[in-house]
Motif scaffolding. Structure first.
Motif, short mmCIF file in Angstrom:
data_model
loop_
_atom_site.label_atom_id
_atom_site.label_comp_id
_atom_site.label_asym_id
_atom_site.label_seq_id
_atom_site.Cartn_x
_atom_site.Cartn_y
_atom_site.Cartn_z
N ASP B 24 0.88 -1.18 0.00
CA ASP B 24 0.00 0.00 0.00
C ASP B 24 0.92 1.23 0.00
OD1 ASP B 24 -1.44 2.23 0.76
OD2 ASP B 24 -2.61 1.20 2.30
N GLY B 25 1.07 1.83 -1.15
CA GLY B 25 2.04 2.92 -1.29
C GLY B 25 1.68 4.15 -0.48
N GLU B 26 0.38 4.37 -0.32
CA GLU B 26 -0.04 5.57 0.39
C GLU B 26 0.40 5.54 1.85
OE1 GLU B 26 -4.26 7.98 0.80
OE2 GLU B 26 -3.84 6.71 -0.91
N ARG B 27 0.25 4.37 2.49
CA ARG B 27 0.65 4.23 3.89
C ARG B 27 2.05 3.65 4.03
NH1 ARG B 27 -3.29 1.16 7.63
NH2 ARG B 27 -2.11 2.32 9.19
N ASP B 28 2.64 3.21 2.93
CA ASP B 28 3.87 2.42 2.96
C ASP B 28 3.70 1.24 3.92
OD1 ASP B 28 6.40 1.53 2.27
OD2 ASP B 28 7.38 2.73 3.81
N ALA B 29 2.61 0.49 3.70
CA ALA B 29 2.28 -0.68 4.51
C ALA B 29 2.24 -1.90 3.60
CB ALA B 29 0.91 -0.49 5.16
N ILE B 30 2.28 -3.10 4.18
CA ILE B 30 2.01 -4.31 3.40
C ILE B 30 0.76 -4.98 3.97
CG2 ILE B 30 4.32 -4.75 2.49
CD1 ILE B 30 4.78 -6.74 4.79
N THR B 31 -0.01 -5.57 3.06
CA THR B 31 -1.29 -6.18 3.44
C THR B 31 -1.40 -7.58 2.82
OG1 THR B 31 -2.46 -5.31 1.52
CG2 THR B 31 -2.43 -3.92 3.47
N LYS B 32 -2.08 -8.46 3.56
CA LYS B 32 -2.34 -9.80 3.02
C LYS B 32 -3.56 -10.39 3.71
CE LYS B 32 -0.28 -14.42 2.35
NZ LYS B 32 0.97 -15.22 2.33
N THR B 33 -4.33 -11.16 2.95
CA THR B 33 -5.43 -11.91 3.55
C THR B 33 -5.01 -13.37 3.68
OG1 THR B 33 -7.07 -10.42 2.60
CG2 THR B 33 -7.84 -12.59 3.32
N PHE B 34 -4.94 -13.84 4.91
CA PHE B 34 -4.65 -15.25 5.18
C PHE B 34 -5.98 -16.02 5.28
CE2 PHE B 34 -0.83 -13.15 6.61
CZ PHE B 34 0.20 -14.05 6.32
N ARG B 35 -6.01 -17.20 4.67
CA ARG B 35 -7.22 -18.03 4.72
C ARG B 35 -6.90 -19.36 5.38
NH1 ARG B 35 -7.95 -14.91 0.37
NH2 ARG B 35 -10.04 -14.03 0.10
N PHE B 36 -7.80 -19.82 6.23
CA PHE B 36 -7.61 -21.06 6.97
C PHE B 36 -8.81 -21.98 6.75
CE2 PHE B 36 -5.26 -17.64 8.87
CZ PHE B 36 -4.01 -18.20 9.08
N LYS B 37 -8.72 -23.18 7.34
CA LYS B 37 -9.78 -24.17 7.15
C LYS B 37 -11.08 -23.69 7.80
CE LYS B 37 -9.56 -28.13 9.49
NZ LYS B 37 -10.83 -28.39 10.18
N ASP B 38 -10.97 -23.12 8.97
CA ASP B 38 -12.17 -22.71 9.70
C ASP B 38 -11.79 -21.66 10.73
OD1 ASP B 38 -10.91 -24.12 11.74
OD2 ASP B 38 -12.19 -25.86 11.55
N PHE B 39 -12.75 -21.24 11.54
CA PHE B 39 -12.51 -20.20 12.53
C PHE B 39 -11.46 -20.61 13.56
CE2 PHE B 39 -13.38 -18.34 16.72
CZ PHE B 39 -13.27 -16.99 16.43
N ALA B 40 -11.53 -21.86 14.02
CA ALA B 40 -10.59 -22.29 15.07
C ALA B 40 -9.15 -22.24 14.56
CB ALA B 40 -10.95 -23.70 15.56
N GLN B 41 -8.96 -22.62 13.30
CA GLN B 41 -7.61 -22.55 12.72
C GLN B 41 -7.17 -21.09 12.58
OE1 GLN B 41 -5.49 -25.14 11.73
NE2 GLN B 41 -6.92 -26.50 12.78
N ALA B 42 -8.08 -20.24 12.14
CA ALA B 42 -7.74 -18.83 11.95
C ALA B 42 -7.39 -18.19 13.29
CB ALA B 42 -8.91 -18.08 11.30
N PHE B 43 -8.23 -18.44 14.29
CA PHE B 43 -8.00 -17.79 15.58
C PHE B 43 -6.78 -18.39 16.29
CE2 PHE B 43 -8.51 -16.09 19.78
CZ PHE B 43 -8.88 -14.79 19.49
N GLY B 44 -6.55 -19.68 16.09
CA GLY B 44 -5.35 -20.29 16.65
C GLY B 44 -4.08 -19.63 16.09
N TRP B 45 -4.10 -19.38 14.80
CA TRP B 45 -2.98 -18.67 14.17
C TRP B 45 -2.85 -17.27 14.75
CZ3 TRP B 45 -3.08 -14.30 10.97
CH2 TRP B 45 -1.89 -14.03 10.27
N MET B 46 -3.96 -16.57 14.88
CA MET B 46 -3.91 -15.22 15.47
C MET B 46 -3.30 -15.25 16.87
SD MET B 46 -7.58 -13.55 14.24
CE MET B 46 -7.25 -11.88 14.85
N THR B 47 -3.64 -16.27 17.63
CA THR B 47 -3.14 -16.36 19.00
C THR B 47 -1.63 -16.55 19.02
OG1 THR B 47 -5.26 -17.29 19.66
CG2 THR B 47 -3.43 -17.58 21.19
N ARG B 48 -1.13 -17.38 18.13
CA ARG B 48 0.34 -17.55 18.05
C ARG B 48 1.00 -16.22 17.70
NH1 ARG B 48 1.80 -22.78 14.49
NH2 ARG B 48 3.89 -22.03 14.98
#
Lengths: 97, 97
Positions: B24-48
């Motif tokens: 994102d050139g305006e903010r000089d940030a990087i962005t990505k959407t991570f996809r997981f099998k389900d909510f528990a996998q997604a939130f488990g990753w977030m917790t790590r």
């Protein structure tokens, strides 16, 4: 699970609005920004809610930046607010109290 | 912590873009959407990642809906990307692998 209607709907929105939730009429969703002392407090709250939400199989849309968590609750299958959203909202209020 | 410049910056962006991050050139940030099998996998990753981030005292902006987590990394104090963002990005890739 069907959309809240009539008196149940009015009661739910009154309860939510009294606690700082806003109603998004376009999506028939409720939204609130929760603020905590720091990231660890914010993420700890999210973790408690994640466990409740997954057990209910009803999940929030939420965004976190440091000590803030912006929450949107809506039941996609019902295209609007249901009792599931209100149950999750109550759990969020209880865990933040 | 200063913004990445020159060769370090080019290397960092090349590494990130090869793994599906957008700049994102305006903010000089990087962005990505991570996809997981389900909510528990997604939130488990977030917790790590939450534990890593809090230890670094460098936190992501992130939004979760069910199995998806949209991440933005930027160093606010530097108004752009720093080595802290790249360290957190690597931790995210490792934990998602």
């Amino acid at each position: 699970m069907t959309r809240l209607e009539d008196a149940a709907r009015a009661d739910a929105l009154a309860w939510a609005e009294a606690r700082g939730w806003a109603h998004d009429g376009e999506r028939d969703a409720i939204t609130k920004t929760f603020r905590f002392k720091d990231f660890a407090q914010a993420f700890g709250w999210m973790t408690r809610i994640a466990i409740v939400a997954d057990k209910m199989d009803h999940h929030p849309e939420w965004a976190n930046v440091y000590n803030r968590v912006e929450v949107t609750l809506v039941t996609h299958d019902a295209n609007g607010l249901t009792e599931l959203d209100m149950t999750l909202a109550r759990a969020m209020e209880d865990a933040a109290a």
